[in-house]
Write a protein that holds these residues in place. Sequence first.
Motif, PDB file in Angstrom:
ATOM      1  N   VAL A   1      26.092  54.085  21.716  1.00 49.94           N
ATOM      2  CA  VAL A   1      25.295  54.041  20.488  1.00 49.94           C
ATOM      3  C   VAL A   1      25.280  52.605  19.974  1.00 49.94           C
ATOM      4  CG1 VAL A   1      25.021  54.943  18.139  1.00 49.94           C
ATOM      5  CG2 VAL A   1      26.053  56.389  19.911  1.00 49.94           C
ATOM      6  N   VAL A   2      24.109  52.149  19.529  1.00 53.70           N
ATOM      7  CA  VAL A   2      23.976  50.816  18.939  1.00 53.70           C
ATOM      8  C   VAL A   2      23.991  50.948  17.422  1.00 53.70           C
ATOM      9  CG1 VAL A   2      22.531  48.775  18.672  1.00 53.70           C
ATOM     10  CG2 VAL A   2      22.689  49.918  20.898  1.00 53.70           C
ATOM     11  N   ILE A   3      24.961  50.314  16.787  1.00 54.54           N
ATOM     12  CA  ILE A   3      25.039  50.257  15.327  1.00 54.54           C
ATOM     13  C   ILE A   3      24.392  48.947  14.902  1.00 54.54           C
ATOM     14  CG2 ILE A   3      26.552  50.331  13.318  1.00 54.54           C
ATOM     15  CD1 ILE A   3      26.672  52.870  15.006  1.00 54.54           C
ATOM     16  N   LYS A   4      23.350  49.028  14.073  1.00 56.44           N
ATOM     17  CA  LYS A   4      22.506  47.857  13.828  1.00 56.44           C
ATOM     18  C   LYS A   4      23.037  46.912  12.764  1.00 56.44           C
ATOM     19  CE  LYS A   4      18.341  50.317  15.285  1.00 56.44           C
ATOM     20  NZ  LYS A   4      16.998  50.791  14.891  1.00 56.44           N
ATOM     21  N   GLY A   5      23.887  47.382  11.881  1.00 55.66           N
ATOM     22  CA  GLY A   5      24.367  46.517  10.812  1.00 55.66           C
ATOM     23  C   GLY A   5      25.474  47.186  10.039  1.00 55.66           C
ATOM     24  N   ASP A   6      25.584  46.856   8.767  1.00 56.20           N
ATOM     25  CA  ASP A   6      26.611  47.465   7.922  1.00 56.20           C
ATOM     26  C   ASP A   6      26.338  48.955   7.738  1.00 56.20           C
ATOM     27  OD1 ASP A   6      27.882  45.026   7.573  1.00 56.20           O
ATOM     28  OD2 ASP A   6      26.698  44.532   5.786  1.00 56.20           O
ATOM     29  N   ILE A   7      27.408  49.721   7.647  1.00 56.18           N
ATOM     30  CA  ILE A   7      27.276  51.163   7.443  1.00 56.18           C
ATOM     31  C   ILE A   7      27.593  51.470   5.984  1.00 56.18           C
ATOM     32  CG2 ILE A   7      28.145  53.439   8.109  1.00 56.18           C
ATOM     33  CD1 ILE A   7      28.856  52.230  10.838  1.00 56.18           C
ATOM     34  N   ASN A   8      26.550  51.644   5.202  1.00 58.33           N
ATOM     35  CA  ASN A   8      26.710  51.933   3.778  1.00 58.33           C
ATOM     36  C   ASN A   8      26.213  53.322   3.394  1.00 58.33           C
ATOM     37  OD1 ASN A   8      27.753  49.311   3.077  1.00 58.33           O
ATOM     38  ND2 ASN A   8      25.677  48.515   3.375  1.00 58.33           N
ATOM     39  N   ARG A   9      25.381  53.908   4.261  1.00 59.70           N
ATOM     40  CA  ARG A   9      24.785  55.213   3.961  1.00 59.70           C
ATOM     41  C   ARG A   9      25.067  56.150   5.137  1.00 59.70           C
ATOM     42  NH1 ARG A   9      21.296  55.453  -0.100  1.00 59.70           N
ATOM     43  NH2 ARG A   9      20.056  57.102   0.872  1.00 59.70           N
ATOM     44  N   ILE A  10      25.964  57.115   4.918  1.00 61.14           N
ATOM     45  CA  ILE A  10      26.419  58.011   5.986  1.00 61.14           C
ATOM     46  C   ILE A  10      25.997  59.444   5.703  1.00 61.14           C
ATOM     47  CG2 ILE A  10      28.416  58.909   7.247  1.00 61.14           C
ATOM     48  CD1 ILE A  10      29.965  56.433   6.362  1.00 61.14           C
ATOM     49  N   VAL A  11      25.482  60.099   6.747  1.00 60.01           N
ATOM     50  CA  VAL A  11      25.253  61.542   6.717  1.00 60.01           C
ATOM     51  C   VAL A  11      26.317  62.179   7.604  1.00 60.01           C
ATOM     52  CG1 VAL A  11      23.714  63.424   7.381  1.00 60.01           C
ATOM     53  CG2 VAL A  11      22.772  61.379   6.295  1.00 60.01           C
TER      54      VAL A  11
ATOM     55  N   VAL B   1      13.798  65.205   6.117  1.00 59.52           N
ATOM     56  CA  VAL B   1      14.679  64.929   4.981  1.00 59.52           C
ATOM     57  C   VAL B   1      15.657  63.817   5.328  1.00 59.52           C
ATOM     58  CG1 VAL B   1      16.521  65.872   3.526  1.00 59.52           C
ATOM     59  CG2 VAL B   1      14.473  67.233   3.983  1.00 59.52           C
ATOM     60  N   LEU B   2      16.213  63.863   6.525  1.00 53.12           N
ATOM     61  CA  LEU B   2      17.182  62.853   6.951  1.00 53.12           C
ATOM     62  C   LEU B   2      16.553  61.465   7.033  1.00 53.12           C
ATOM     63  CD1 LEU B   2      19.184  64.766   9.708  1.00 53.12           C
ATOM     64  CD2 LEU B   2      20.097  63.841   7.597  1.00 53.12           C
ATOM     65  N   ILE B   3      15.348  61.391   7.536  1.00 46.09           N
ATOM     66  CA  ILE B   3      14.664  60.106   7.650  1.00 46.09           C
ATOM     67  C   ILE B   3      14.453  59.485   6.275  1.00 46.09           C
ATOM     68  CG2 ILE B   3      12.481  59.000   8.286  1.00 46.09           C
ATOM     69  CD1 ILE B   3      12.308  61.102  10.579  1.00 46.09           C
ATOM     70  N   LYS B   4      14.093  60.309   5.292  1.00 49.44           N
ATOM     71  CA  LYS B   4      13.859  59.816   3.932  1.00 49.44           C
ATOM     72  C   LYS B   4      15.143  59.278   3.293  1.00 49.44           C
ATOM     73  CE  LYS B   4       9.832  62.703   2.855  1.00 49.44           C
ATOM     74  NZ  LYS B   4       9.321  63.817   2.017  1.00 49.44           N
ATOM     75  N   MET B   5      16.287  59.756   3.760  1.00 45.31           N
ATOM     76  CA  MET B   5      17.566  59.283   3.223  1.00 45.31           C
ATOM     77  C   MET B   5      17.940  57.888   3.732  1.00 45.31           C
ATOM     78  SD  MET B   5      19.879  62.709   3.406  1.00 45.31           S
ATOM     79  CE  MET B   5      19.433  64.157   2.441  1.00 45.31           C
ATOM     80  N   GLU B   6      17.245  57.434   4.759  1.00 49.24           N
ATOM     81  CA  GLU B   6      17.481  56.120   5.349  1.00 49.24           C
ATOM     82  C   GLU B   6      18.964  55.889   5.655  1.00 49.24           C
ATOM     83  OE1 GLU B   6      15.814  53.371   2.553  1.00 49.24           O
ATOM     84  OE2 GLU B   6      13.769  53.750   3.239  1.00 49.24           O
ATOM     85  N   PRO B   7      19.570  56.774   6.450  1.00 43.88           N
ATOM     86  CA  PRO B   7      21.001  56.607   6.759  1.00 43.88           C
ATOM     87  C   PRO B   7      21.241  55.456   7.724  1.00 43.88           C
ATOM     88  CG  PRO B   7      20.089  58.416   8.038  1.00 43.88           C
ATOM     89  CD  PRO B   7      18.997  57.960   7.111  1.00 43.88           C
ATOM     90  N   ASP B   8      22.357  54.783   7.531  1.00 41.46           N
ATOM     91  CA  ASP B   8      22.804  53.775   8.493  1.00 41.46           C
ATOM     92  C   ASP B   8      23.516  54.436   9.660  1.00 41.46           C
ATOM     93  OD1 ASP B   8      21.980  51.603   6.802  1.00 41.46           O
ATOM     94  OD2 ASP B   8      23.769  51.967   5.590  1.00 41.46           O
ATOM     95  N   LEU B   9      23.970  55.672   9.420  1.00 38.20           N
ATOM     96  CA  LEU B   9      24.745  56.382  10.438  1.00 38.20           C
ATOM     97  C   LEU B   9      24.698  57.881  10.175  1.00 38.20           C
ATOM     98  CD1 LEU B   9      26.954  56.327  12.774  1.00 38.20           C
ATOM     99  CD2 LEU B   9      28.631  56.370  10.916  1.00 38.20           C
ATOM    100  N   ILE B  10      24.520  58.646  11.231  1.00 34.76           N
ATOM    101  CA  ILE B  10      24.718  60.096  11.178  1.00 34.76           C
ATOM    102  C   ILE B  10      25.960  60.390  12.009  1.00 34.76           C
ATOM    103  CG2 ILE B  10      23.808  62.356  11.808  1.00 34.76           C
ATOM    104  CD1 ILE B  10      20.998  61.224  11.394  1.00 34.76           C
ATOM    105  N   LEU B  11      26.981  60.925  11.356  1.00 33.87           N
ATOM    106  CA  LEU B  11      28.216  61.257  12.056  1.00 33.87           C
ATOM    107  C   LEU B  11      28.183  62.743  12.378  1.00 33.87           C
ATOM    108  CD1 LEU B  11      30.781  59.877  13.049  1.00 33.87           C
ATOM    109  CD2 LEU B  11      31.906  60.573  10.939  1.00 33.87           C
ATOM    110  N   ALA B  12      27.929  63.048  13.635  1.00 29.54           N
ATOM    111  CA  ALA B  12      27.701  64.426  14.076  1.00 29.54           C
ATOM    112  C   ALA B  12      28.928  64.990  14.775  1.00 29.54           C
ATOM    113  CB  ALA B  12      26.492  64.471  15.005  1.00 29.54           C
ATOM    114  N   SER B  13      28.846  66.280  15.094  1.00 25.36           N
ATOM    115  CA  SER B  13      29.968  67.000  15.712  1.00 25.36           C
ATOM    116  C   SER B  13      29.533  67.653  17.000  1.00 25.36           C
ATOM    117  CB  SER B  13      30.488  68.064  14.730  1.00 25.36           C
ATOM    118  OG  SER B  13      31.299  69.014  15.394  1.00 25.36           O
ATOM    119  N   GLY B  14      30.497  67.892  17.871  1.00 29.23           N
ATOM    120  CA  GLY B  14      30.221  68.627  19.096  1.00 29.23           C
ATOM    121  C   GLY B  14      29.789  70.049  18.844  1.00 29.23           C
ATOM    122  N   HIS B  15      29.982  70.534  17.608  1.00 28.53           N
ATOM    123  CA  HIS B  15      29.559  71.887  17.254  1.00 28.53           C
ATOM    124  C   HIS B  15      28.089  71.947  16.847  1.00 28.53           C
ATOM    125  CE1 HIS B  15      33.489  73.883  17.317  1.00 28.53           C
ATOM    126  NE2 HIS B  15      33.992  72.811  16.760  1.00 28.53           N
TER     127      HIS B  15
END
Length: 309
Positions: free
Chosen positions: A36-46, A94-108
């Motif tokens: 995964v490429v992280i593009k910058g600072d992570i300030n907005r997390i889902v 909805v997620l796109i509108k939140m403009e997240p820097d990162l979505i932290l997902a689960s194997g579930h």
Amino acid sequence: MKNIKNICLTVIAILLTAGCSADKSREILDRSGRTVVIKGDINRIVSTAPSNTEIIVDLGQAHRLVAVDKHSVNVEGIPSGLPLLDFFYPDAEVLIKMEPDLILASGHNPTGSGEDPFRLLREMGIPVVYISMSKSIEEIYRDIEFTADLLNVREEGEKLIFKMTAQINEIKKRTENIKNKKTVYFEISAAPDMMTFGKDSFIDDMISAAGAINIFGNENWLVMPGAESIIERNPDVILSNVNYIDDPIKEIKTRPGFNHISAVINDHIYLIDNDSSSRPSARIVPALRRMSEAIYSDSEISRAGTRGE
């Protein structure tokens, strides 16, 4: 000449800024093995799973959360009023509108068909980092370490792991003099669809840490035993984290043939909090402590200490 000089300085400043921004991009390998490429600072997390949400909160980073899944609503420490997402079918728009820097997902999160609910978002360039389903307490430590590194709070991660390790070691010490270990059946789904965990699971690790033996410890991960198999293995203690029926203990006691099981005969059936026993984070510790105290009473621990039982 002065204007040209100012323009040159502006261009240099832009180039320097662009260079600094580019330097913030980093490529990581997530816990599922995906790049995964992280593009910058992570300030907005889902966060899309309660275990991930708990880790983020326990690292002191709850202020970065902009949305969580519906099962995270009762996680102590999350900001109030966060949008709640469906665990299996999150709304991409909805997620796109939140403009997240990162979505932290689960194997579930993937559905039963294995479909990735965040595929579209990944293709749009939104970083989606998966933490796969932890199969041991050691893997929970690694999840915490990984998340802390991801959020650039390594010191907080080390402190959380140290605290969790110390608490678990303290619980282990309680039963260190127990020689004749009790056998345990840990139920996560009631009849007729009974389910438990075998080896390669943090539940199995928790039973061992509590000083007992999992009666299905030789089976692989998720186990769906028949009633006959449970009766035959005759556990000394039955633990249940079932929370979707009115009286799980009564339901266990009234199953055909279960009246021959030692745990039922001796009334050694106990409820364990579902959240803390099913979410792989540092918050398994209260469930582990409850398990230890349910399996061995203080008087049994005292006798073991003096007699080495």
